[in-house]
Design an enzyme around this catalytic site. Sequence first.
Site, short mmCIF file in Angstrom:
data_model
loop_
_atom_site.label_atom_id
_atom_site.label_comp_id
_atom_site.label_asym_id
_atom_site.label_seq_id
_atom_site.Cartn_x
_atom_site.Cartn_y
_atom_site.Cartn_z
N ARG A 149 0.85 -1.19 0.00
CA ARG A 149 0.00 0.00 0.00
C ARG A 149 0.88 1.24 0.00
O ARG A 149 1.97 1.23 0.60
CB ARG A 149 -0.86 0.07 1.27
CG ARG A 149 -2.19 -0.67 1.20
CD ARG A 149 -3.19 0.02 0.28
NE ARG A 149 -4.47 -0.68 0.24
CZ ARG A 149 -4.77 -1.70 -0.58
NH1 ARG A 149 -3.90 -2.14 -1.45
NH2 ARG A 149 -5.96 -2.27 -0.53
N HIS A 179 -0.91 0.23 -9.60
CA HIS A 179 -1.69 -0.56 -8.63
C HIS A 179 -2.43 -1.72 -9.34
O HIS A 179 -3.66 -1.77 -9.35
CB HIS A 179 -2.68 0.34 -7.88
CG HIS A 179 -3.15 -0.28 -6.58
ND1 HIS A 179 -3.48 0.45 -5.47
CD2 HIS A 179 -3.36 -1.57 -6.23
CE1 HIS A 179 -3.87 -0.36 -4.50
NE2 HIS A 179 -3.80 -1.60 -4.94
N GLU A 211 -2.61 7.83 -3.19
CA GLU A 211 -3.30 7.47 -4.44
C GLU A 211 -4.72 8.04 -4.43
O GLU A 211 -5.34 8.04 -3.37
CB GLU A 211 -3.39 5.94 -4.58
CG GLU A 211 -2.10 5.29 -5.00
CD GLU A 211 -2.26 3.77 -5.07
OE1 GLU A 211 -3.32 3.27 -5.46
OE2 GLU A 211 -1.29 3.09 -4.71
C1 DGY Z 1 -6.12 -5.33 -2.65
O1 DGY Z 1 -6.77 -6.37 -2.82
O2 DGY Z 1 -5.99 -4.82 -1.54
C2 DGY Z 1 -5.53 -4.71 -3.86
O3 DGY Z 1 -4.63 -3.70 -3.52
C3 DGY Z 1 -6.59 -4.20 -4.80
O4 DGY Z 1 -7.26 -3.17 -4.21
#
Ligand code: DGY
Length: 324
Positions: free
Chosen positions: A238, A285, A267
């Site tokens: 993240r 992403h 983001e």
């Molecule tokens: C997740 O599954 O957390 C991915 O980052 C897609 O949002």
Amino acid sequence: MKPKILVAREVFPEVLERLRQHFEVDDNQADAVLGVEGLKARLAGKAGALTAATDPVTAEVIAAAPGLKAICNFAVGYNNIDLTACSKAGVMATNTPGVLDDTTADLAWALLMASARRLPAAERWLRNGEWKGWQFIQWLGSDVHHATLGILGMGRIGQTVARRALGFDMKVIYHKRTPLPAEREAECRATWVDKQTLLRESDFLVLLLPYSPENHHTIGAAELALMKPTAHLINVARGGIVDDEALISALRQRQLSGAGLDVYEGEPKFNPGFLELDNVALTPHIGSSSRATRMAMAMTAADNLIAALAGQRPPNLLNPDVLK
Ligand code: DGY
């Protein structure tokens, strides 16, 4: 009468078809990002929703939807959902663990290799017509084989990344608060080390920990300074776990050899400083983005919502305290 639900982002038609067998569905196939105000408006009168990591399910959103019983993220990460507010309001929250481990681990490896062998910059150079002929000393990269792979956050995806290292004859070290059970470590051929050792010894450091306020800027200037100047940092977890400004500065000064990034701080904002660097591989992403995996994620979220609104415990309930 069927319960009303919202599907907050575009999904595959097959998923909507399945949901329509159980619910009256308000979809968002135009894929407009709803934000707090949009979610408040569209959740009015709804019993449940399928949401993505881009949908801020805040206390304010929850408060505006008194009939809401379930929020089912089609993502494994759930830092977009205020779980405390959900529990207080009696709303079940779910995610999609498991189904995306392999696909996300594959992207971590793709970015690791792209960074090691400088693929994005070499390809740009070739496309720009700058390749005038083969040279012995040209585009030298770093070896992946026999290097040390470090993993910060050794959950399911971290372990999947570790298992793939066997084919590259790598040494694997990892850090997480509680070490894995011995048999799991053996299966991953991974050794627990403290965080400082991980930073100092990794040739490739892959971040795979969930975002939480405690993990904000887990990798900042001080941590980057401990890494080898030949090392590469890979983030498929993240944004916000890494201090992007500090990373840009470290990459610019070659205090770090390279980076492979799929996620960014704040983001959908994106620090334009990354675009000036030739030692970073960037993807938007897409960690879990294969058709099969995105389908499995959406269907898992649908399973959770169907169970929750049928009065059952959804398989991936994040806030079991809501049932007390
Ligand atoms: C997740 O599954 O957390 C991915 O980052 C897609 O949002």
